[in-house]
Design a protein around this motif. Structure first.
Motif, short mmCIF file in Angstrom:
data_model
loop_
_atom_site.label_atom_id
_atom_site.label_comp_id
_atom_site.label_asym_id
_atom_site.label_seq_id
_atom_site.Cartn_x
_atom_site.Cartn_y
_atom_site.Cartn_z
N ARG A 12 -25.01 -31.59 7.76
CA ARG A 12 -26.42 -31.57 7.04
C ARG A 12 -26.67 -30.07 6.57
N LYS A 13 -26.63 -29.41 7.66
CA LYS A 13 -26.85 -27.59 7.15
C LYS A 13 -26.05 -27.27 6.03
N LEU A 14 -24.76 -27.49 6.20
CA LEU A 14 -23.64 -27.19 5.19
C LEU A 14 -24.07 -27.75 3.71
N ALA A 15 -24.47 -28.89 3.81
CA ALA A 15 -25.03 -29.50 2.33
C ALA A 15 -26.23 -28.87 1.95
N VAL A 16 -27.21 -28.42 2.92
CA VAL A 16 -28.42 -27.79 2.64
C VAL A 16 -27.98 -26.31 2.10
N ALA A 17 -27.14 -25.83 2.52
CA ALA A 17 -26.70 -24.36 2.17
C ALA A 17 -26.21 -24.58 0.66
N TYR A 18 -25.39 -25.57 0.31
CA TYR A 18 -24.93 -25.77 -0.75
C TYR A 18 -26.05 -25.85 -1.88
N PHE A 19 -27.00 -26.80 -1.74
CA PHE A 19 -27.99 -26.90 -2.45
C PHE A 19 -28.91 -25.72 -2.70
N THR A 20 -29.20 -25.08 -1.67
CA THR A 20 -29.88 -23.95 -1.72
C THR A 20 -29.51 -22.75 -2.43
N SER A 21 -28.00 -22.59 -2.15
CA SER A 21 -27.35 -21.53 -2.94
C SER A 21 -27.57 -21.85 -4.61
N TRP A 22 -27.27 -23.17 -4.83
CA TRP A 22 -27.32 -23.35 -6.43
C TRP A 22 -28.75 -23.21 -6.85
N ALA A 23 -29.67 -23.54 -5.84
CA ALA A 23 -31.16 -23.48 -6.39
C ALA A 23 -31.43 -21.91 -6.83
N ILE A 24 -30.79 -21.22 -5.81
CA ILE A 24 -31.44 -19.80 -5.86
C ILE A 24 -30.77 -19.09 -7.09
N VAL A 25 -29.43 -19.63 -7.41
CA VAL A 25 -28.86 -19.02 -8.42
C VAL A 25 -29.31 -19.27 -9.86
N LEU A 26 -29.53 -20.53 -10.08
CA LEU A 26 -30.36 -21.18 -11.00
C LEU A 26 -31.73 -20.56 -11.12
N TRP A 27 -32.50 -20.28 -10.16
CA TRP A 27 -33.85 -19.87 -10.08
C TRP A 27 -33.92 -18.21 -10.53
N VAL A 28 -33.04 -17.69 -9.85
CA VAL A 28 -33.26 -16.20 -10.17
C VAL A 28 -32.33 -15.81 -11.48
#
Length: 263
Positions: A12-28
């Motif tokens: 679950r944490k790996l999946a969370v890290a995947y989505f969080t990474s994409w969210a940060i890249v798209l956000w910033v």
């Protein structure tokens, strides 16, 4: 926690890290979205900026984020803390450790980004990823592909609305080669051609010449200085290979003119 529970948590944490990474890249990278306008390399700039963000964000989220979040969750389970209080405390601790990331790097900007990333990580963990993992496999796969497709669509839209790439001409090569200051090139014409001078009794010709090469949009810019005085004459030459955004010395011959050596 049992070994099975630990395994499920890490997945679950790996999946969370995947989505969080994409969210940060798209956000910033969002402020760098430029549709239309006059910048022909807008898509390249956007993708370069997104890659730079990912270079820092992805390792931080996958290493620091997963470690901190896993330890906090394991501690909550061990202490048997449940309910709204557990969620509130866990969320605040996630943010606190995210802000600490900026303290370690001695950067308020990284601290703010770390806190924002922690909020995203916690939110994805508690709501989105838990929901995704309950869906059917096909829907789950689509959910994981969605951030990639969104990034591709954004980059594609920028590229489609940007003007075509202008050709890099011989004139551009000369302009680029002579755009600097404080070098020997300063004394040569800023455009292709020849200037004639009289310096300390010498007849002097300074020529800027551009030659095409076998490689597209790559030129040799040749700077030649000829001088003569009675029976004395000489030549000094520098050759540079110039392409879009780059320039390198390719060779040269001769010695500095005598009227420059005496100064």
């Amino acid at each position: 926690m049992t070994q099975s529970n630990v395994r499920q948590m890490l997945v679950r944490k790996l999946a969370v890290a995947y989505f969080t990474s994409w969210a940060i890249v798209l956000w910033v990278s969002f402020p760098n979205i430029a549709l239309g306008g006059a910048n022909w390399n807008a898509a390249e700039n956007y993708m370069s900026w997104a890659f730079l963000i990912a270079l820092y964000a992805v390792p931080a989220v996958f290493l620091y984020g997963i470690l901190v979040s896993s330890l906090l969750e394991a501690t909550s389970v061990k202490l048997k803390v449940k309910g709204p209080a557990e969620a509130m405390v866990s969320g605040l601790l996630h943010v606190a450790f995210g802000l600490c990331f900026g303290i370690v790097l001695q950067s308020s900007l990284f601290g703010i980004m770390g806190g924002g990333a922690a909020i995203l990580f916690f939110s994805f963990d508690r709501i989105i990823v838990r929901a995704i993992l309950t869906l059917k496999m096909k829907t789950r796969v689509i959910s994981f592909i969605a951030p990639v497709l969104l990034f591709v669509l954004i980059a594609g839209a920028i590229y489609a609305t940007a003007p075509p790439k202008p050709p890099f001409t011989a004139k551009d090569a000369v302009q680029f080669a002579t755009s600097g200051s404080g070098t020997t090139i300063d004394r040569f014409p800023k455009e292709e051609g020849v200037v004639k001078l009289q310096i300390e009794g010498y007849d002097v010709e300074r020529e800027t010449k551009v030659e095409e090469t076998a490689e597209k949009e790559t030129y040799n810019v040749v700077f030649t200085e000829r001088w003569s005085k009675r029976e004395e004459s000489g030549l000094y030459q520098m050759i540079y290979e110039v392409s879009r955004g780059s320039m390198g010395a390719k060779g040269g011959n001769g010695e500095d003119p005598p009227y420059l050596q005496s100064r």
